[in-house]
Structures are given as C-alpha cells and as structure tokens.
Enzyme design. Structure first.
Site, PDB file in Angstrom:
ATOM      1  N   ARG A 142      -8.069  -1.710 -20.287  1.00 55.50           N
ATOM      2  CA  ARG A 142      -8.678  -2.746 -19.427  1.00 55.50           C
ATOM      3  C   ARG A 142      -8.092  -2.672 -18.013  1.00 55.50           C
ATOM      4  O   ARG A 142      -8.654  -3.224 -17.080  1.00 55.50           O
ATOM      5  CB  ARG A 142      -8.432  -4.138 -20.021  1.00 55.50           C
ATOM      6  CG  ARG A 142      -9.144  -4.407 -21.326  1.00 55.50           C
ATOM      7  CD  ARG A 142     -10.645  -4.524 -21.163  1.00 55.50           C
ATOM      8  NE  ARG A 142     -11.043  -5.601 -20.267  1.00 55.50           N
ATOM      9  CZ  ARG A 142     -11.165  -6.881 -20.617  1.00 55.50           C
ATOM     10  NH1 ARG A 142     -10.967  -7.228 -21.866  1.00 55.50           N
ATOM     11  NH2 ARG A 142     -11.522  -7.801 -19.740  1.00 55.50           N
ATOM     12  N   ARG A 169       2.081  -7.533 -18.660  1.00 57.06           N
ATOM     13  CA  ARG A 169       2.225  -7.104 -20.055  1.00 57.06           C
ATOM     14  C   ARG A 169       3.647  -7.200 -20.606  1.00 57.06           C
ATOM     15  O   ARG A 169       3.843  -6.980 -21.801  1.00 57.06           O
ATOM     16  CB  ARG A 169       1.709  -5.664 -20.204  1.00 57.06           C
ATOM     17  CG  ARG A 169       0.227  -5.504 -19.868  1.00 57.06           C
ATOM     18  CD  ARG A 169      -0.677  -6.362 -20.722  1.00 57.06           C
ATOM     19  NE  ARG A 169      -2.089  -6.079 -20.452  1.00 57.06           N
ATOM     20  CZ  ARG A 169      -3.097  -6.625 -21.143  1.00 57.06           C
ATOM     21  NH1 ARG A 169      -2.870  -7.482 -22.113  1.00 57.06           N
ATOM     22  NH2 ARG A 169      -4.356  -6.335 -20.826  1.00 57.06           N
ATOM     23  N   SER A 213       0.812  -1.230   0.000  1.00 54.39           N
ATOM     24  CA  SER A 213       0.000   0.000   0.000  1.00 54.39           C
ATOM     25  C   SER A 213       0.846   1.281   0.000  1.00 54.39           C
ATOM     26  O   SER A 213       0.448   2.262  -0.649  1.00 54.39           O
ATOM     27  CB  SER A 213      -1.044  -0.009   1.120  1.00 54.39           C
ATOM     28  OG  SER A 213      -0.406  -0.082   2.370  1.00 54.39           O
ATOM     29  N   ASN A 234      -0.616   4.506 -10.455  1.00 56.05           N
ATOM     30  CA  ASN A 234       0.259   4.504  -9.285  1.00 56.05           C
ATOM     31  C   ASN A 234       1.230   3.321  -9.388  1.00 56.05           C
ATOM     32  O   ASN A 234       1.062   2.440 -10.238  1.00 56.05           O
ATOM     33  CB  ASN A 234      -0.541   4.538  -7.967  1.00 56.05           C
ATOM     34  CG  ASN A 234      -1.298   3.250  -7.687  1.00 56.05           C
ATOM     35  OD1 ASN A 234      -0.764   2.154  -7.880  1.00 56.05           O
ATOM     36  ND2 ASN A 234      -2.531   3.385  -7.226  1.00 56.05           N
TER      37      ASN A 234
HETATM   38  C1  LIG Z   1      -1.812 -12.310 -21.943  1.00 55.30           C
HETATM   39  C2  LIG Z   1      -3.176 -11.695 -21.726  1.00 55.30           C
HETATM   40  C3  LIG Z   1      -4.265 -12.159 -22.448  1.00 55.30           C
HETATM   41  C4  LIG Z   1      -5.544 -11.624 -22.249  1.00 55.30           C
HETATM   42  N1  LIG Z   1      -6.583 -12.083 -22.983  1.00 55.30           N
HETATM   43  C5  LIG Z   1      -7.838 -11.587 -22.785  1.00 55.30           C
HETATM   44  C6  LIG Z   1      -8.972 -12.073 -23.512  1.00 55.30           C
HETATM   45  O1  LIG Z   1      -8.855 -12.975 -24.330  1.00 55.30           O
HETATM   46  N2  LIG Z   1     -10.180 -11.510 -23.286  1.00 55.30           N
HETATM   47  C7  LIG Z   1     -10.368 -10.529 -22.348  1.00 55.30           C
HETATM   48  O2  LIG Z   1     -11.490 -10.060 -22.161  1.00 55.30           O
HETATM   49  N3  LIG Z   1      -9.311 -10.037 -21.658  1.00 55.30           N
HETATM   50  C8  LIG Z   1      -8.075 -10.532 -21.844  1.00 55.30           C
HETATM   51  N4  LIG Z   1      -7.008 -10.025 -21.138  1.00 55.30           N
HETATM   52  C9  LIG Z   1      -7.241  -8.889 -20.224  1.00 55.30           C
HETATM   53  C10 LIG Z   1      -7.343  -9.341 -18.747  1.00 55.30           C
HETATM   54  O3  LIG Z   1      -8.435 -10.226 -18.584  1.00 55.30           O
HETATM   55  C11 LIG Z   1      -7.535  -8.128 -17.835  1.00 55.30           C
HETATM   56  O4  LIG Z   1      -8.752  -7.480 -18.141  1.00 55.30           O
HETATM   57  C12 LIG Z   1      -6.427  -7.104 -17.981  1.00 55.30           C
HETATM   58  O5  LIG Z   1      -5.181  -7.737 -18.017  1.00 55.30           O
HETATM   59  C13 LIG Z   1      -6.504  -6.120 -16.802  1.00 55.30           C
HETATM   60  O6  LIG Z   1      -5.838  -6.664 -15.708  1.00 55.30           O
HETATM   61  P1  LIG Z   1      -6.474  -6.991 -14.297  1.00 55.30           P
HETATM   62  O7  LIG Z   1      -7.913  -7.320 -14.400  1.00 55.30           O
HETATM   63  O8  LIG Z   1      -5.572  -7.936 -13.588  1.00 55.30           O
HETATM   64  O9  LIG Z   1      -6.304  -5.754 -13.471  1.00 55.30           O
HETATM   65  P2  LIG Z   1      -6.384  -4.176 -13.364  1.00 55.30           P
HETATM   66  O10 LIG Z   1      -7.636  -3.617 -13.892  1.00 55.30           O
HETATM   67  O11 LIG Z   1      -5.080  -3.668 -13.878  1.00 55.30           O
HETATM   68  O12 LIG Z   1      -6.438  -4.092 -11.784  1.00 55.30           O
HETATM   69  C14 LIG Z   1      -5.318  -4.492 -10.964  1.00 55.30           C
HETATM   70  C15 LIG Z   1      -5.753  -5.486  -9.911  1.00 55.30           C
HETATM   71  O13 LIG Z   1      -6.732  -4.860  -9.063  1.00 55.30           O
HETATM   72  C16 LIG Z   1      -7.685  -5.833  -8.663  1.00 55.30           C
HETATM   73  N5  LIG Z   1      -8.997  -5.429  -9.178  1.00 55.30           N
HETATM   74  C17 LIG Z   1      -9.265  -4.442 -10.080  1.00 55.30           C
HETATM   75  N6  LIG Z   1     -10.583  -4.339 -10.295  1.00 55.30           N
HETATM   76  C18 LIG Z   1     -11.159  -5.300  -9.532  1.00 55.30           C
HETATM   77  C19 LIG Z   1     -12.495  -5.714  -9.338  1.00 55.30           C
HETATM   78  N7  LIG Z   1     -13.532  -5.138  -9.961  1.00 55.30           N
HETATM   79  N8  LIG Z   1     -12.729  -6.701  -8.472  1.00 55.30           N
HETATM   80  C20 LIG Z   1     -11.718  -7.318  -7.808  1.00 55.30           C
HETATM   81  N9  LIG Z   1     -10.408  -6.995  -7.969  1.00 55.30           N
HETATM   82  C21 LIG Z   1     -10.141  -5.995  -8.803  1.00 55.30           C
HETATM   83  C22 LIG Z   1      -7.236  -7.174  -9.240  1.00 55.30           C
HETATM   84  O14 LIG Z   1      -6.425  -7.824  -8.288  1.00 55.30           O
HETATM   85  C23 LIG Z   1      -6.414  -6.760 -10.429  1.00 55.30           C
HETATM   86  O15 LIG Z   1      -5.463  -7.747 -10.843  1.00 55.30           O
HETATM   87  C24 LIG Z   1      -5.729 -10.562 -21.299  1.00 55.30           C
HETATM   88  C25 LIG Z   1      -4.619 -10.096 -20.584  1.00 55.30           C
HETATM   89  C26 LIG Z   1      -3.365 -10.650 -20.777  1.00 55.30           C
HETATM   90  C27 LIG Z   1      -2.207 -10.101 -19.972  1.00 55.30           C
END
Ligand SMILES: Cc1cc2nc3c(=O)[nH]c(=O)nc-3n(C[C@H](O)[C@H](O)[C@H](O)COP(=O)(O)OP(=O)(O)OC[C@H]3O[C@@H](n4cnc5c(N)ncnc54)[C@H](O)[C@@H]3O)c2cc1C
Length: 247
Positions: A84, A183, A60, A172
């Site tokens: 995303r 990524r 944090s 952040n």
């Molecule tokens: C190699 C790769 C392939 C992918 N392929 C696809 C695909 O085919 N289709 C697709 O739709 N997406 C795909 N994605 C996107 C992926 O599903 C995520 O939407 C994207 O990587 C954003 O990351 P994140 O959700 O971990 O976190 P971020 O939005 O970056 O948030 C960071 C962290 O905060 C927490 N967090 C954020 N919001 C919430 C919430 N609402 N509830 C609980 N915890 C939360 C989680 O721990 C999360 O990991 C892909 C991503 C990668 C890296």
C-alpha cells in the site's frame, strides 16, 4: 518445518548515502559549483547538514538515496499492507509461476503462524488446517490439470493469507522515514511492525544520521492516536532510543 521465520536483508543502497544527502543539501544553500561541493563536503559537514534538513523539515534532499531490501519469511497478510506504500518499487514471488506444492516439507507450503496462535497453544491445530488447505490445493491442481501458471493462478484462490512469500523492495529515505513512522507504532499490525523494525536496524548501520531519530510518532512528540493510544509511550520510546544507541 513449514513455519517460516522473518529474514530482512539490506541488499543494496546508494553509495555514500549521507554524503549524497549532504551534497544535495549544501547545493541548495551555497553559491559553490558542484565540483567544489563534492570535494569540500567533509564527513563532519555531512552530519551537520543532514541534521539541519531534519530540523527544517526540508526533506527533498533525502529522496536522492534509496535502499533495497530482500525479505522472506513474511505472510501475504503483511505484504498486502506493505505494498500500500506507493512511493516504492516491489518484486514479489508469484503464486502464478511458482507452485505452492513445496518440495521441502512433504509437499506442505511455507506459512506464518501468528504469535497469538502459538500462545493460545493452537500451533498444532493451525498446522493441521494448513495441511488440509495443501490437500485442497493439490486436489485443485490435479482437477485443473497441471498446466503451469494457467493452473497455479486459479489453484491459489484456495490458499490462506498465512502463506509465506518473498519480496524485494526499494524505497527512498523520505518514504522510509514515513513507512517506519506509521509501521513501527504499536498500533500497527505485529508482522509489519517487525518488518519495519528490522529494516530500521539495517538502515541505522549505513545511514545513522538520516535515520537517527526514525521511529514511531511518539518518539519525537505526543502520541497522535488519541483515544486509540496504546498508552505505552515510555516503553516504546525507551526501546527505540536503545536501538538508535546501538544497544
Ligand atoms: C495502523 C494502520 C491501520 C491501517 N488500516 C487500514 C484499513 O483499515 N484499511 C485500509 O484500506 N488501509 C489501512 N491502512 C493503510 C493506510 O491507509 C495507507 O494506505 C498506508 O499506510 C500507506 O501509507 P500512505 O498512504 O500514508 O502513504 P504512501 O503510499 O507510503 O505515500 C507516502 C506519502 O506520500 C503522499 N502520497 C502518496 N500518494 C499520494 C496521492 N495519491 N495523493 C496525495 N498524496 C500522496 C502522502 O503524503 C503519503 O503519506 C492502515 C495503515 C496503518 C499504519
């Protein structure tokens, strides 16, 4: 040439980022008041405290520091993936308010050509298709009547994912560590991987301790991809260790 090149500039960040993190960390574990903490937090302490946080998984305090990047020469394919990531702020060039009839290249909009298309010797073929799309876009603008955003917002439906865009983003440090982790993995798509690597290069200049071990998951442990592993862990680890060493 309408083929755009990636440009990533770290335009702003929290001043003295590692001092801020170290102060926040020390506050958690010390009975001292804030004035004493701010005065006493020596540069040598900063590295020690930031490293301690990482080893404890106490993340944090690194949420207090933010970094703002300006990015251009990037496709809409890439920004669609970028946005995303939800713990961030974005401002993106609008295809509603900005016409895609570029004044720069005889009317042709800017776009990104994937390296695989160049490698397959299909670059001219690809550019030809972009020219055709530009013609369709211009025809639509003419048909709908050039009424500014009212027209552009619908004419853009004919544009490709390859269209170049510009975006400013702020994250952040905690979100950046997560973003870079997912990524920079070789399993991520090449363009967002290049973006994440460029961002990491900028971050290492201003917050080398916070981002000192930042990279794909295989940098700090086994590959989590299972059967989908790239199988190139040693190569990837070497590349990121070189980057961290400033090579
Ligand atoms: C190699 C790769 C392939 C992918 N392929 C696809 C695909 O085919 N289709 C697709 O739709 N997406 C795909 N994605 C996107 C992926 O599903 C995520 O939407 C994207 O990587 C954003 O990351 P994140 O959700 O971990 O976190 P971020 O939005 O970056 O948030 C960071 C962290 O905060 C927490 N967090 C954020 N919001 C919430 C919430 N609402 N509830 C609980 N915890 C939360 C989680 O721990 C999360 O990991 C892909 C991503 C990668 C890296």
């Amino acid at each position: 040439m309408p083929q755009a090149k990636l440009k990533v500039v770290l335009i702003a960040h929290t001043p003295q980022p590692e001092k801020v993190v170290a102060t926040a960390a020390k506050l958690c574990y010390s009975p001292a008041n804030i004035d004493d903490l701010r005065e006493k937090i020596a540069a040598s302490d900063q590295k020690k405290f930031v490293e301690k946080l990482a080893s404890l998984g106490h993340l944090s305090p690194i949420e207090h520091i933010s970094f703002t990047f300006a990015v251009e020469g990037i496709s809409r394919v890439c920004t669609h993936q970028l946005v995303r990531h939800r713990i961030a702020s974005y401002s993106q060039q609008s295809q509603r308010y900005v016409s895609e009839h570029s004044q720069k290249h005889g009317g042709l909009f800017d776009f990104i050509i994937p390296p695989s298309i160049e490698a397959a010797d299909k670059k001219e073929w690809f550019i030809d298709k972009m020219r055709q799309i530009q013609k369709w876009y211009d025809e639509l603008v003419e048909t709908l009547g050039d009424k500014g955003e009212e027209t552009f917002q619908d004419a853009r439906f004919i544009l490709p994912n390859a269209a170049e865009t510009k975006i400013i983003l702020t994250m952040n440090a905690r979100e950046l560590l997560h973003f870079i982790r997912v990524r920079t993995c070789l399993r991520a798509q090449w363009e967002i991987r290049e973006l994440a690597e460029e961002m990491l290069r900028g971050l290492l200049k201003v917050a080398p301790t916070v981002f000192g071990t930042s990279g794909p998951p295989c940098l700090s442990g086994p590959c989590p991809e299972g059967a989908m592993t790239c199988g190139k862990m040693e190569e990837v680890r070497h590349k990121f260790r070189q980057m961290h060493a400033g090579a």
